[in-house]
Design a protein around this motif. Structure first.
Motif, mmCIF file in Angstrom:
data_model
loop_
_atom_site.group_PDB
_atom_site.id
_atom_site.type_symbol
_atom_site.label_atom_id
_atom_site.label_comp_id
_atom_site.label_asym_id
_atom_site.label_seq_id
_atom_site.Cartn_x
_atom_site.Cartn_y
_atom_site.Cartn_z
ATOM 1 N N LYS A 43 0.804 -1.217 0.000
ATOM 2 C CA LYS A 43 0.000 0.000 0.000
ATOM 3 C C LYS A 43 0.844 1.277 0.000
ATOM 4 O O LYS A 43 0.416 2.305 0.502
ATOM 5 N N PHE A 44 2.030 1.214 -0.589
ATOM 6 C CA PHE A 44 2.867 2.410 -0.672
ATOM 7 C C PHE A 44 2.174 3.456 -1.522
ATOM 8 O O PHE A 44 1.613 3.152 -2.570
ATOM 9 N N SER A 45 2.228 4.705 -1.078
ATOM 10 C CA SER A 45 1.619 5.789 -1.843
ATOM 11 C C SER A 45 2.645 6.522 -2.698
ATOM 12 O O SER A 45 2.287 7.205 -3.646
ATOM 13 N N ASN A 46 3.927 6.380 -2.361
ATOM 14 C CA ASN A 46 4.974 7.086 -3.092
ATOM 15 C C ASN A 46 6.147 6.143 -3.299
ATOM 16 O O ASN A 46 6.612 5.512 -2.359
ATOM 17 N N LEU A 47 6.622 6.033 -4.538
ATOM 18 C CA LEU A 47 7.754 5.191 -4.887
ATOM 19 C C LEU A 47 8.845 6.072 -5.469
ATOM 20 O O LEU A 47 8.593 6.830 -6.406
ATOM 21 N N VAL A 48 10.049 5.981 -4.891
ATOM 22 C CA VAL A 48 11.177 6.780 -5.364
ATOM 23 C C VAL A 48 12.358 5.852 -5.624
ATOM 24 O O VAL A 48 12.777 5.110 -4.747
ATOM 25 N N PHE A 49 12.863 5.894 -6.851
ATOM 26 C CA PHE A 49 14.108 5.206 -7.173
ATOM 27 C C PHE A 49 15.217 6.218 -6.965
ATOM 28 O O PHE A 49 15.309 7.212 -7.697
ATOM 29 N N GLU A 50 16.039 5.996 -5.956
ATOM 30 C CA GLU A 50 17.104 6.939 -5.606
ATOM 31 C C GLU A 50 18.110 7.028 -6.748
ATOM 32 O O GLU A 50 18.675 6.034 -7.166
ATOM 33 N N ASP A 51 18.313 8.207 -7.265
ATOM 34 C CA ASP A 51 19.248 8.442 -8.364
ATOM 35 C C ASP A 51 19.849 9.823 -8.142
ATOM 36 O O ASP A 51 19.540 10.771 -8.836
ATOM 37 N N LEU A 52 20.693 9.926 -7.144
ATOM 38 C CA LEU A 52 21.266 11.211 -6.764
ATOM 39 C C LEU A 52 22.337 11.631 -7.766
ATOM 40 O O LEU A 52 22.956 10.788 -8.408
ATOM 41 N N PRO A 53 22.593 12.922 -7.900
ATOM 42 C CA PRO A 53 23.584 13.384 -8.875
ATOM 43 C C PRO A 53 24.952 12.703 -8.733
ATOM 44 O O PRO A 53 25.580 12.392 -9.722
ATOM 45 N N CYS A 70 -0.343 -2.447 -6.779
ATOM 46 C CA CYS A 70 0.022 -1.414 -5.791
ATOM 47 C C CYS A 70 -0.848 -0.201 -6.101
ATOM 48 O O CYS A 70 -0.376 0.827 -6.583
ATOM 49 N N SER A 71 -2.117 -0.358 -5.838
ATOM 50 C CA SER A 71 -3.110 0.634 -6.253
ATOM 51 C C SER A 71 -3.066 1.924 -5.446
ATOM 52 O O SER A 71 -3.762 2.877 -5.776
ATOM 53 N N SER A 72 -2.262 1.986 -4.409
ATOM 54 C CA SER A 72 -2.135 3.223 -3.636
ATOM 55 C C SER A 72 -1.061 4.151 -4.187
ATOM 56 O O SER A 72 -0.994 5.316 -3.797
ATOM 57 N N LEU A 73 -0.177 3.631 -5.076
ATOM 58 C CA LEU A 73 0.866 4.495 -5.652
ATOM 59 C C LEU A 73 0.201 5.635 -6.397
ATOM 60 O O LEU A 73 -0.517 5.418 -7.366
ATOM 61 N N ASN A 74 0.430 6.849 -5.948
ATOM 62 C CA ASN A 74 -0.258 7.985 -6.568
ATOM 63 C C ASN A 74 0.693 9.100 -6.942
ATOM 64 O O ASN A 74 0.318 10.259 -6.962
ATOM 65 N N ASN A 75 1.926 8.747 -7.230
ATOM 66 C CA ASN A 75 2.906 9.784 -7.537
ATOM 67 C C ASN A 75 3.354 9.726 -8.989
ATOM 68 O O ASN A 75 2.899 8.914 -9.778
ATOM 69 N N GLU A 76 4.264 10.610 -9.299
ATOM 70 C CA GLU A 76 4.956 10.644 -10.573
ATOM 71 C C GLU A 76 6.149 9.701 -10.415
ATOM 72 O O GLU A 76 6.864 9.776 -9.429
ATOM 73 N N LEU A 77 6.353 8.805 -11.353
ATOM 74 C CA LEU A 77 7.393 7.789 -11.237
ATOM 75 C C LEU A 77 8.456 7.999 -12.305
ATOM 76 O O LEU A 77 8.127 8.147 -13.484
ATOM 77 N N ILE A 78 9.718 8.046 -11.882
ATOM 78 C CA ILE A 78 10.826 8.164 -12.829
ATOM 79 C C ILE A 78 11.596 6.850 -12.803
ATOM 80 O O ILE A 78 12.156 6.469 -11.783
ATOM 81 N N ILE A 79 11.590 6.151 -13.935
ATOM 82 C CA ILE A 79 12.333 4.895 -14.056
ATOM 83 C C ILE A 79 13.796 5.276 -14.301
ATOM 84 O O ILE A 79 14.097 6.020 -15.238
ATOM 85 N N PRO A 80 14.720 4.766 -13.480
ATOM 86 C CA PRO A 80 16.137 5.131 -13.667
ATOM 87 C C PRO A 80 16.666 4.763 -15.058
ATOM 88 O O PRO A 80 16.248 3.757 -15.642
ATOM 89 N N THR A 98 0.322 8.914 -11.698
ATOM 90 C CA THR A 98 -0.040 10.066 -12.524
ATOM 91 C C THR A 98 0.815 10.177 -13.784
ATOM 92 O O THR A 98 0.311 10.514 -14.841
ATOM 93 N N SER A 99 2.113 9.911 -13.658
ATOM 94 C CA SER A 99 3.040 10.002 -14.789
ATOM 95 C C SER A 99 4.151 8.993 -14.591
ATOM 96 O O SER A 99 4.583 8.750 -13.468
ATOM 97 N N ILE A 100 4.623 8.436 -15.715
ATOM 98 C CA ILE A 100 5.756 7.525 -15.686
ATOM 99 C C ILE A 100 6.752 8.051 -16.717
ATOM 100 O O ILE A 100 6.406 8.206 -17.892
ATOM 101 N N PHE A 101 7.970 8.350 -16.262
ATOM 102 C CA PHE A 101 8.999 8.906 -17.135
ATOM 103 C C PHE A 101 10.114 7.893 -17.350
ATOM 104 O O PHE A 101 10.628 7.317 -16.405
#
Length: 169
Positions: A43-53, A70-80, A98-101
């Motif tokens: 039930k994660f609402s936010n997924l972040v793939f860590e990709d620091l500079p 994972c129907s609670s994910l409600n963020n913008e997702l950036i695939i590394p 909302t968006s997948i980049f």
């Protein structure tokens, strides 16, 4: 909340399958692969793939059904950019994304139904990809491929320079 620590390099199949975790999920830049059904039904609402500079993601594969339902994910997702494959039904049922980049310059190996039932998400992929297989056409936006950064002389801010649809270099 769950933060996968830097000491972990792979997440095995079904590791967190239906475990009821919620909040934010941060995947360390040290992870190289995410197995099948790993976060299925969480039930994660936010997924972040860590990709620091200064620490680029090492993730190369996202397994089949890794984030299925994972129907609670409600963020913008950036695939590394390091990801080369996304398994069958990997994000199937993530109805609130909302968006997948995907900024990778060459096309990913994307499994069947990887983005099925993500109807509210717009999926952005570089226009120069040779194939857009298994990305729903109604959700696909072909974006410029960003090739470099320059400083805008009037604003002194960094801006991306990219290729528009139909350009090759």
């Amino acid at each position: 909340n769950l933060r996968i620590p830097n000491s972990v390099t792979t997440i095995g199949s079904r590791a967190f399958h239906s475990c009821g975790l919620d909040g934010e999920l941060i995947i360390s830049h040290c992870i190289t692969s995410i197995g099948d059904f790993v976060f299925y039904g969480t039930k994660f609402s936010n997924l972040v793939f860590e990709d620091l500079p200064d620490k680029k993601s090492q993730l190369t594969s996202i397994g089949s059904s890794a984030f299925y339902m994972c129907s609670s994910l409600n963020n913008e997702l950036i695939i590394p950019n390091s990801v080369t494959s996304i398994g069958t039904s990997a994000f199937n049922g993530c109805t609130k994304l909302t968006s997948i980049f995907m900024y990778r310059e060459s096309a990913l190996d994307i499994g069947t139904n990887a983005f099925n039932k993500t109807n509210s998400a717009t999926i952005y992929a570089p226009v120069i990809w040779s194939s857009f297989d298994n990305i729903p056409e109604t959700q696909l936006v072909k974006m410029p491929t960003y090739t470099s950064q320059q400083v805008d002389e009037t604003t002194s801010q960094q801006v991306w320079v990219g290729l528009a649809e139909g350009q090759t270099e």
